[in-house]
Motif scaffolding. Structure first.
Motif, short mmCIF file in Angstrom:
data_model
loop_
_atom_site.label_atom_id
_atom_site.label_comp_id
_atom_site.label_asym_id
_atom_site.label_seq_id
_atom_site.Cartn_x
_atom_site.Cartn_y
_atom_site.Cartn_z
N GLU A 154 0.84 -1.20 0.00
CA GLU A 154 0.00 0.00 0.00
C GLU A 154 0.87 1.24 0.00
O GLU A 154 2.09 1.16 0.12
CB GLU A 154 -0.95 0.00 1.19
CG GLU A 154 -0.26 -0.13 2.53
CD GLU A 154 -1.25 -0.30 3.65
OE1 GLU A 154 -1.07 0.40 4.66
OE2 GLU A 154 -2.18 -1.11 3.54
N GLY A 155 0.24 2.40 -0.17
CA GLY A 155 0.94 3.67 -0.08
C GLY A 155 1.57 4.14 -1.39
O GLY A 155 2.40 5.03 -1.38
N TRP A 156 1.16 3.56 -2.52
CA TRP A 156 1.71 4.02 -3.79
C TRP A 156 0.64 3.94 -4.86
O TRP A 156 -0.32 3.20 -4.74
CB TRP A 156 2.93 3.20 -4.20
CG TRP A 156 2.61 1.75 -4.49
CD1 TRP A 156 2.50 0.75 -3.57
CD2 TRP A 156 2.34 1.17 -5.75
NE1 TRP A 156 2.16 -0.42 -4.19
CE2 TRP A 156 2.07 -0.20 -5.54
CE3 TRP A 156 2.30 1.66 -7.05
CZ2 TRP A 156 1.76 -1.08 -6.58
CZ3 TRP A 156 2.00 0.78 -8.08
CH2 TRP A 156 1.74 -0.57 -7.83
N ARG A 157 0.82 4.71 -5.89
CA ARG A 157 -0.09 4.70 -7.04
C ARG A 157 0.67 4.36 -8.32
O ARG A 157 0.15 3.69 -9.19
CB ARG A 157 -0.75 6.08 -7.16
CG ARG A 157 -1.65 6.24 -8.33
CD ARG A 157 -3.08 6.01 -7.98
NE ARG A 157 -3.86 6.15 -9.19
CZ ARG A 157 -4.97 5.51 -9.39
NH1 ARG A 157 -5.44 4.73 -8.46
NH2 ARG A 157 -5.62 5.65 -10.51
#
Length: 177
Positions: free
Chosen positions: A100-103
């Motif tokens: 998580e924590g990224w695009r």
């Protein structure tokens, strides 16, 4: 004389390993009665849910010519799949992505792997495995068996443009069941 009383709960079956999921997928892919039970659609993928080992989630999937999954992962589930008929191609990444924590992520140039899986061959994979599976045939359906443990909590879908992997959306079980 004193009586002893057991306070131990009955043993629960252990969670299936990726190797056990692969064994299930290969055995199921080799069973013509199960494979023949899948209705095939000339244009879209079809599937039937199966009872997998040890509480796992399993699917029999039909792949019309030229269809695929797109890039995705299975979150915290480990899994396996085996081709029952035809040939599937798997493109995968050899790196573990942050969960998580990224695009958008730029991938190194040496992380791509490709496998071709013919009838009654398969592969197992661990948690956070990112791949796409394709039926590259222009004329033949493919059929495969997939198993996941724990049952899929979600699937993250990605797009890929060269070295850039972009998280597009997250699917929940209600989206595919």
């Amino acid at each position: 004389m004193s009586a002893s009383v057991s306070t131990h709960a009955p043993a629960r079956p252990s969670a299936p390993t990726a190797a056990e999921l692969l064994d299930f997928a290969l055995r199921t892919a080799a069973d013509p009665a199960i494979v023949d039970s899948l209705p095939l659609d000339p244009e879209g993928r079809t599937w039937i849910r199966l009872d997998g080992p040890g509480g796992s989630e399993a699917w029999l999937i039909g792949w019309p010519p030229g269809t695929g999954t797109g890039w995705h992962d299975h979150a915290e589930s480990r899994g396996a799949f085996a081709t029952a008929r035809g040939r599937l191609t798997e493109h995968s990444l050899t790196v573990r992505l942050p969960s998580e924590g990224w695009r958008n992520l730029e991938l190194a140039g040496d992380v791509d792997r490709t496998r071709s899986l013919g009838a009654v061959t398969g592969r197992a994979f661990g948690e956070h495995h990112v791949h796409e599976v394709l039926n590259a045939s222009e004329t033949e359906h493919a059929i495969s068996v997939h198993a996941y443990y724990p049952p899929l909590p979600l699937i993250r879908r990605y797009s890929r443009s060269g070295p850039v992997l972009t998280l597009e959306h997250v699917e929940r079980p209600a989206d595919w069941q």
